[in-house]
Write an enzyme that holds these catalytic residues in place. Structure first.
Site, mmCIF file in Angstrom:
data_model
loop_
_atom_site.group_PDB
_atom_site.id
_atom_site.type_symbol
_atom_site.label_atom_id
_atom_site.label_comp_id
_atom_site.label_asym_id
_atom_site.label_seq_id
_atom_site.Cartn_x
_atom_site.Cartn_y
_atom_site.Cartn_z
ATOM 1 N N ARG A 1 -2.129 -7.103 -6.361
ATOM 2 C CA ARG A 1 -1.534 -5.844 -5.920
ATOM 3 C C ARG A 1 -1.347 -5.874 -4.422
ATOM 4 N NH1 ARG A 1 -5.021 -4.706 -2.756
ATOM 5 N NH2 ARG A 1 -3.790 -2.939 -2.059
ATOM 6 N N GLY A 2 -0.644 -4.827 -3.933
ATOM 7 C CA GLY A 2 -0.343 -4.794 -2.498
ATOM 8 C C GLY A 2 1.049 -5.347 -2.283
ATOM 9 N N ALA A 3 1.857 -4.647 -1.514
ATOM 10 C CA ALA A 3 3.278 -4.988 -1.414
ATOM 11 C C ALA A 3 3.551 -6.459 -1.071
ATOM 12 C CB ALA A 3 3.951 -4.038 -0.421
ATOM 13 N N ARG B 1 6.590 -3.296 -11.321
ATOM 14 C CA ARG B 1 6.127 -2.096 -10.594
ATOM 15 C C ARG B 1 7.265 -1.710 -9.662
ATOM 16 N NH1 ARG B 1 0.578 -2.272 -7.668
ATOM 17 N NH2 ARG B 1 0.758 -0.007 -7.894
ATOM 18 N N ASP C 1 4.526 0.400 1.181
ATOM 19 C CA ASP C 1 5.138 -0.249 0.025
ATOM 20 C C ASP C 1 6.654 -0.231 0.093
ATOM 21 O OD1 ASP C 1 2.337 0.869 -0.894
ATOM 22 O OD2 ASP C 1 2.858 -0.824 -2.192
ATOM 23 N N ASN D 1 3.682 4.900 0.394
ATOM 24 C CA ASN D 1 2.384 4.219 0.416
ATOM 25 C C ASN D 1 1.495 4.887 -0.617
ATOM 26 O OD1 ASN D 1 0.790 2.077 1.713
ATOM 27 N ND2 ASN D 1 -0.523 3.744 2.412
ATOM 28 N N LYS D 2 0.279 4.332 -0.783
ATOM 29 C CA LYS D 2 -0.637 4.856 -1.786
ATOM 30 C C LYS D 2 -0.744 6.372 -1.719
ATOM 31 C CE LYS D 2 -2.106 2.985 -4.227
ATOM 32 N NZ LYS D 2 -1.425 2.785 -5.523
HETATM 33 C C1 LIG Z 1 -0.068 -4.094 2.565
HETATM 34 S S1 LIG Z 1 0.692 -3.261 1.260
HETATM 35 C C2 LIG Z 1 -0.663 -2.431 0.582
HETATM 36 C C3 LIG Z 1 -0.270 -1.188 -0.135
HETATM 37 O O1 LIG Z 1 -0.148 -1.429 -1.548
HETATM 38 C C4 LIG Z 1 -1.067 -0.580 -2.187
HETATM 39 O O2 LIG Z 1 -0.649 -0.133 -3.436
HETATM 40 P P1 LIG Z 1 -1.282 -0.822 -4.762
HETATM 41 O O3 LIG Z 1 -2.749 -1.017 -4.516
HETATM 42 O O4 LIG Z 1 -0.970 0.183 -5.861
HETATM 43 O O5 LIG Z 1 -0.517 -2.120 -4.916
HETATM 44 C C5 LIG Z 1 -1.205 0.576 -1.239
HETATM 45 O O6 LIG Z 1 -0.069 1.395 -1.254
HETATM 46 C C6 LIG Z 1 -1.339 -0.168 0.051
HETATM 47 O O7 LIG Z 1 -1.159 0.562 1.211
#
Ligand SMILES: CSC[C@H]1O[C@H](OP(=O)(O)O)[C@H](O)[C@@H]1O
Length: 322
Positions: A45-47, A79, A224, A234-235
């Site tokens: 996960r994470g962009a 996603r 994101d 973002n989250k």
């Molecule tokens: C450096 S991008 C990280 C970004 O992605 C996360 O979402 P997820 O955990 O659902 O993939 C979150 O928005 C973070 O800030």
């Protein structure tokens, strides 16, 4: 330190982020289906990490002799909110005509670049934070996880912490636990502990009180998707954090590689916000906490208007909205 997403022996190898912090283990993904499942479960996960996973997924499809165009679209839509996923898939596809080895080479080049670009973006953002905050050492607040686990290595928002910590400029980090999947309490806390950075985990709902008590010098978050006018997806919880920061005059800095910028969208209103399963809210650690049949609103992201953001920083410097 192992990359969050990598390629080994014809497979995609990821750090299993669902298992952290109690167990550090890797998963070896040999099919596009396995990779898509890992993306949807947030095992990866994470962009920026999603961009890398998407690119490597195209290489998987090319080597597996699948219908690459079909598999690529399945990957890119696994996603919807992080622009990086589709960006990584699209970039890997540019070399498809040269064969699977060329697709893999392009994907591996993307992985190499990711660490460098996030180091550069977070290094520039560290200077922006220092110029915005007079107090030393700094008390920072983070939301979700934008560390090395959200990228191929290094990190974006947490990458700023690594730069500043190395210079003795971080007093502590307040870590939003980040409901419902707890990327902050589970992943950011784990990264900070690994790096020896003092931190405290807090409920997301305590962030405004922390600012009211003068406990926060700067809020640092990842992204994101960043639209042409500087709005940021973002989250979920980032938007309310930005409102509290604006109310209390706390600098609010967004850090991301330029692959997170999507200038095809004029404003954040156009960003598709992923909504996730009800049981992420109706249950906690496998135990039901909401009544049977409870209705749920579970957006995984929200959009922070550019007007509430002190600076969006990429490897090119402070992002200038169109
Ligand atoms: C450096 S991008 C990280 C970004 O992605 C996360 O979402 P997820 O955990 O659902 O993939 C979150 O928005 C973070 O800030």
């Amino acid at each position: 330190m192992r990359r969050t997403v990598d390629w080994a022996d014809g497979a995609v190898v990821i750090i299993d982020q669902v298992a952290l912090p109690s167990e550090y283990r890797t998963l070896t993904l040999r099919t596009v289906d396995e990779l898509i499942d890992a993306i949807r479960r947030l095992a990866v996960r994470g962009a920026p990490a999603l961009g890398a996973a998407g690119a490597l997924g195209v290489a998987l499809a090319a080597f597996n002799g699948s219908d690459v165009a079909v598999e690529a679209e399945r990957l890119a839509s696994a996603r919807p909110t992080a622009v990086n996923l589709r960006w990584g898939v699209t970039r890997a596809l540019t070399r498809l005509g040269e064969g699977a080895d060329a697709v893999l080479a392009e994907a591996l080049a993307l992985l190499e670049e990711d660490e460098r670009l996030n180091r550069e973006a977070s290094g520039l953002a560290a200077e922006v934070v220092l110029s915005a905050c007079s107090r030393r050492p700094l008390r920072l607040l983070s939301h979700c996880n934008a560390g090395r686990l959200a990228t191929v290595a290094w990190g974006s928002a947490l990458g700023v912490v690594w730069h500043l910590h190395a210079r003795g400029l971080v007093e502590s980090v307040l870590v939003d636990e980040t409901r419902p999947l707890l990327q902050g309490a589970r992943l950011t806390a784990w990264e900070l502990a690994e790096a020896g950075v003092p931190y405290r985990v807090q409920p997301d709902s305590a962030a405004a009180l922390a600012m009211a008590r003068g406990m926060v010098d700067c809020v640092l978050v990842g992204a994101d998707r960043i639209t042409a006018n500087g709005d940021v997806a973002n989250k979920v919880g980032t938007y309310s954090l930005a409102i509290a920061a604006a109310h209390h005059g706390v600098p609010f800095v967004v850090v991301a590689p330029s692959s997170t910028v999507d200038t095809t969208l004029a404003t954040g209103a156009e960003i598709e916000i992923e909504e996730r399963r009800a049981d992420e809210l109706t249950h906690f650690a496998g135990t039901r906490v909401a009544p049977e049949g409870a209705a749920v609103f579970n957006p995984a992201f929200d959009v922070t208007p550019a007007a509430l953001i002190t600076a969006v920083v990429t490897e090119h410097g402070v992002f200038k909205p169109a």
